[in-house]
Every structure is written in structure tokens, then in C-alpha cells.
Design a protein around this motif. Structure first.
Motif, PDB file in Angstrom:
ATOM      1  N   ASP A  95      16.993 -12.994   1.481  1.00 26.89           N
ATOM      2  CA  ASP A  95      16.864 -11.891   2.423  1.00 26.89           C
ATOM      3  C   ASP A  95      15.911 -10.823   1.870  1.00 26.89           C
ATOM      4  O   ASP A  95      15.019 -10.333   2.569  1.00 26.89           O
ATOM      5  CB  ASP A  95      18.258 -11.314   2.685  1.00 26.89           C
ATOM      6  N   THR A  96      16.096 -10.485   0.592  1.00 27.29           N
ATOM      7  CA  THR A  96      15.247  -9.472  -0.037  1.00 27.29           C
ATOM      8  C   THR A  96      13.795  -9.955  -0.117  1.00 27.29           C
ATOM      9  O   THR A  96      12.859  -9.218   0.221  1.00 27.29           O
ATOM     10  CB  THR A  96      15.764  -9.158  -1.463  1.00 27.29           C
ATOM     11  N   ALA A  97      13.619 -11.187  -0.574  1.00 31.22           N
ATOM     12  CA  ALA A  97      12.267 -11.718  -0.786  1.00 31.22           C
ATOM     13  C   ALA A  97      11.517 -11.870   0.536  1.00 31.22           C
ATOM     14  O   ALA A  97      10.336 -11.519   0.632  1.00 31.22           O
ATOM     15  CB  ALA A  97      12.350 -13.061  -1.521  1.00 31.22           C
ATOM     16  N   LEU A  98      12.193 -12.363   1.566  1.00 31.00           N
ATOM     17  CA  LEU A  98      11.498 -12.542   2.841  1.00 31.00           C
ATOM     18  C   LEU A  98      11.261 -11.202   3.524  1.00 31.00           C
ATOM     19  O   LEU A  98      10.257 -11.022   4.222  1.00 31.00           O
ATOM     20  CB  LEU A  98      12.259 -13.525   3.737  1.00 31.00           C
ATOM     21  N   GLY A  99      12.144 -10.237   3.290  1.00 30.49           N
ATOM     22  CA  GLY A  99      11.898  -8.872   3.770  1.00 30.49           C
ATOM     23  C   GLY A  99      10.654  -8.296   3.114  1.00 30.49           C
ATOM     24  O   GLY A  99       9.810  -7.663   3.766  1.00 30.49           O
ATOM     25  N   GLN A 100      10.515  -8.515   1.814  1.00 31.39           N
ATOM     26  CA  GLN A 100       9.337  -8.041   1.083  1.00 31.39           C
ATOM     27  C   GLN A 100       8.080  -8.770   1.547  1.00 31.39           C
ATOM     28  O   GLN A 100       7.022  -8.153   1.715  1.00 31.39           O
ATOM     29  CB  GLN A 100       9.554  -8.259  -0.428  1.00 31.39           C
ATOM     30  N   LEU A 101       8.228 -10.058   1.783  1.00 29.67           N
ATOM     31  CA  LEU A 101       7.078 -10.843   2.255  1.00 29.67           C
ATOM     32  C   LEU A 101       6.587 -10.289   3.600  1.00 29.67           C
ATOM     33  O   LEU A 101       5.377 -10.185   3.841  1.00 29.67           O
ATOM     34  CB  LEU A 101       7.461 -12.316   2.389  1.00 29.67           C
ATOM     35  N   ALA A 102       7.526  -9.907   4.454  1.00 30.42           N
ATOM     36  CA  ALA A 102       7.156  -9.353   5.757  1.00 30.42           C
ATOM     37  C   ALA A 102       6.323  -8.076   5.575  1.00 30.42           C
ATOM     38  O   ALA A 102       5.327  -7.865   6.282  1.00 30.42           O
ATOM     39  CB  ALA A 102       8.412  -9.065   6.587  1.00 30.42           C
ATOM     40  N   ILE A 103       6.705  -7.251   4.606  1.00 28.04           N
ATOM     41  CA  ILE A 103       5.962  -6.014   4.335  1.00 28.04           C
ATOM     42  C   ILE A 103       4.539  -6.345   3.881  1.00 28.04           C
ATOM     43  O   ILE A 103       3.557  -5.796   4.388  1.00 28.04           O
ATOM     44  CB  ILE A 103       6.703  -5.166   3.272  1.00 28.04           C
ATOM     45  N   TRP A 104       4.430  -7.261   2.927  1.00 25.25           N
ATOM     46  CA  TRP A 104       3.090  -7.620   2.435  1.00 25.25           C
ATOM     47  C   TRP A 104       2.230  -8.234   3.536  1.00 25.25           C
ATOM     48  O   TRP A 104       1.045  -7.954   3.647  1.00 25.25           O
ATOM     49  CB  TRP A 104       3.199  -8.561   1.219  1.00 25.25           C
ATOM     50  N   ARG A 105       2.842  -9.082   4.336  1.00 24.93           N
ATOM     51  CA  ARG A 105       2.070  -9.709   5.426  1.00 24.93           C
ATOM     52  C   ARG A 105       1.580  -8.662   6.413  1.00 24.93           C
ATOM     53  O   ARG A 105       0.444  -8.739   6.898  1.00 24.93           O
ATOM     54  CB  ARG A 105       2.923 -10.769   6.131  1.00 24.93           C
ATOM     55  N   ALA A 106       2.428  -7.664   6.680  1.00 25.29           N
ATOM     56  CA  ALA A 106       2.027  -6.593   7.595  1.00 25.29           C
ATOM     57  C   ALA A 106       0.850  -5.806   7.024  1.00 25.29           C
ATOM     58  O   ALA A 106       0.053  -5.227   7.767  1.00 25.29           O
ATOM     59  CB  ALA A 106       3.216  -5.669   7.874  1.00 25.29           C
TER      60      ALA A 106
END
Ligand code: C2E
Ligand code: CA
Ligand code: CA
Ligand code: CA
Length: 278
Positions: A95-106
């Protein structure tokens, strides 16, 4: 009779008691830590050696204990695995890692996110749905997720592991074999399994500059993996000469202290921003 004797000895041996009490305490503290948000995730870059670019990151869990200080995963992951606590722990990391990935992708950074699984997950037929749910919640494509599993984990329940891995890959998730070369069945499941990536274990990588045999093993493994259409990551790169030697071999990604230590998301974010400007 002999067995009873042995049990009695181990039951009353002070070492047995101390270890057991200590482990039970650590386990109950870990359970509380999950609720109290004492766990966090750091990220280590995976670098394309030919241009130095960060193409992925590996999520690594950390436990900041209020009294003990930083507890390393090698101390609490085995406890979590034995107790079943590994399931909520992995949910937290995903959950944490994919949340962070979403931020970077944005922010425009297209990196892969690698997350470690344990043996227990590979016999959990519900895992693929759960992973898909978490990715959907953060609106990140499953194709940017890499799940790292070890040979040993696959072999602990190979039939179910096959099924779980097939389903995950059907969803677009990539599967990486972690610590490659340290298990027993490397070649047989390379032939059998559908996987996407091999991570050559640090124990082979770290001495390639001084040990001809290690160099031959690493070179051949890279050749074999590339010929099979797999991505290859060399782990545990700790110095410049080793980086150069691997770059020379070609076609391999690198991970290790020399290329970037595991760090908080801001550190990786700054690095991605630098590379983006360059
Ligand atoms: P791993 O999956 O093989 O992860 C790589 C480990 O090597 C990490 O240790 C990383 O910090 C360390 N490392 C990276 N570069 C270098 C280097 O150049 N030299 C050396 N000596 N070490 C390097 P860490 O974070 O302490 O994790 C240890 C193990 O704990 C991991 O090994 C993995 O098996 C497990 N682990 C960590 N996080 C998780 C997690 O979220 N879930 C699960 N199931 N296991 C995890
Ligand atoms: Ca790993
Ligand atoms: Ca590894
Ligand atoms: Ca490991």
C-alpha cells in the motif's frame, strides 16, 4: 524415552527460555508497531548501468522501535513469517509503495516498483486479487509492479506457487527471482516457470573483480538470462570497479550501495528530479 529426555533438556535450558520469551516479546511489539505506524518503507534505486538512470526502486521495510532503535528486517521478517503477521505487514508495504509510486508517476517519473514477497504469499491463492485491489486504489498499472520471490519460497509449495505466479503475471505483474543462484533448483524452474527478471545474488557479484570463478558465473548467468528474454539485476554493487566491470558485460541493471543506498522517498524523488533535468 530418548525424545522425552531431549525435550525436557531443551524446555529447561535457560537459553531456550530467554530466546523464546524474547522472540514472543518482539513479536507482540511488531504487532503493535504495525498499528502504531512505527514501520516505514525506504527505497533503493535500480540503475541502468549504461546511462546511470534509475529505472526502478526496491521497497524495503524498516522498523523504528522507540526503545530498540532501528530493527533490521532480517530480525523481524522471519518472526512475521512464522506468525502470519507477514500478511498485514506486506499489505502495508504494498500500500505504501504503490501510493508512493502514484506520486512519482504524477510527477512524470516512470519507474518500476519492486516489492518483496515471502513464501507464505506464494501459497495464498487470494494474493493476486488483493494486489490488484491495492493497485487499483492508487490507480497505478500492475505492469509497473515487480514482485520479488526467492527460489526457496517457490519450492516450499511449488504447485500453488506456480498457480499464484501465473495469475499475477496474467494481471500484468512482473515476477523477479531474488537472490538468484543461492537456491538449489535455479535451472529447473528457469525452464519451467514464467518469470520476468533475475536478481543475481550479492554473494556472486561482490567479488567479480578478484575472483575469476565469480566473474564467469555472473557473466554466464547474464548471458543465459538475456538469451531467455529475462531482465537481469546485479545486486550488492559496492564499488566503482565492480560497476564498471558489469557495465562492460552489458545488458544488466545494477543495485547496491555504490549506486544508491536505500533511502526515504524524498531522497529518491530528488534523484529522479535530477535525472529528469539532465
Ligand atoms: P533482499 O530482498 O535481498 O534486499 C536487499 C538487501 O541488501 C537489503 O537489506 C539492502 O539494504 C541490502 N543491500 C543493498 N545494496 C547493498 C550492498 O551494496 N551491499 C550490501 N551488503 N547490502 C546491500 P535489508 O533492507 O536489510 O533487507 C534484508 C532482507 O529482508 C531483504 O533482502 C528481504 O529478504 C527482507 N525484506 C526487506 N524488506 C522486506 C519486505 O518489505 N517484505 C519482505 N517479505 N521481506 C523484506
Ligand atoms: Ca529483494
Ligand atoms: Ca536479494
Ligand atoms: Ca535476501
Amino acid at each position: 524415552h530418548a525424545k522425552l529426555e531431549r525435550d525436557r533438556i531443551s524446555m529447561y535450558s535457560p537459553k531456550f527460555d530467554v530466546n523464546t520469551v524474547e522472540r514472543l516479546r518482539l513479536l507482540s511489539e511488531l504487532r503493535a508497531a504495525l498499528d502504531a505506524r512505527q514501520l516505514h518503507v525506504v527505497y533503493q534505486p535500480q540503475v541502468d548501468l549504461k546511462n546511470g538512470r534509475t529505472v526502478g526502486v526496491e521497497a524495503l521495510v524498516r522498523w523504528r522501535h522507540p526503545v530498540r532503535g532501528l530493527v533490521v528486517p532480517d530480525e523481524f521478517i522471519p518472526l512475521a513469517e512464522n506468525s502470519g503477521l507477514i500478511f498485514p505487514l506486506t499489505d502495508f508495504v504494498l500500500d505504501t509503495a504503490l501510493g508512493q509510486l502514484a506520486i512519482w508517476r504524477a510527477q512524470g517519473y516512470e519507474v518500476r516498483m519492486a516489492v518483496n514477497l515471502s513464501a507464505r504469499h506464494l501459497s495464498d491463492l487470494g494474493l493476486p486479487d488483493q494486489v490488484a485491489d491495492i493497485a487499483a486504489r492508487h490507480n497505478v498499472p500492475l505492469s509497473s509492479l515487480v514482485l520479488e520471490v526467492t527460489e526457496t519460497a517457490i519450492l516450499s509449495d511449488p504447485i500453488r506457487a506456480d498457480a499464484v505466479i501465473k495469475t499475477l503475471r496474467g494481471l500484468g505483474v512482473e515476477i523477479s527471482i531474488d537472490d538468484y543462484g543461492t537456491g538449489n533448483a535455479s535451472l529447473s524452474y528457469l525452464k519451467r516457470l514464467e518469470i520476468d527478471e533475475l536478481k543475481i545474488d550479492r554473494s556472486f557479484v561482490s567479488n567479480i573483480r578478484i575472483d575469476d570463478h565469480d566473474l564467469i558465473i555472473v557473466k554466464s548467468t547474464i548471458g543465459l538470462a538475456l538469451a531467455l528474454g529475462l531482465r537481469v539485476v546485479a545486486e550488492g554493487i559496492e564499488d566503482g570497479p565492480t560497476t564498471a566491470a558489469l557495465r562492460e558485460l552489458g545488458g544488466v541493471l545494477g543495485q547496491g550501495y555504490h549506486l544508491g543506498r536505500p533511502g526515504p522517498p524524498e531522497q529518491i524523488g530528488a534523484r529522479l528530479a535530477d535525472e529528469h533535468r539532465a
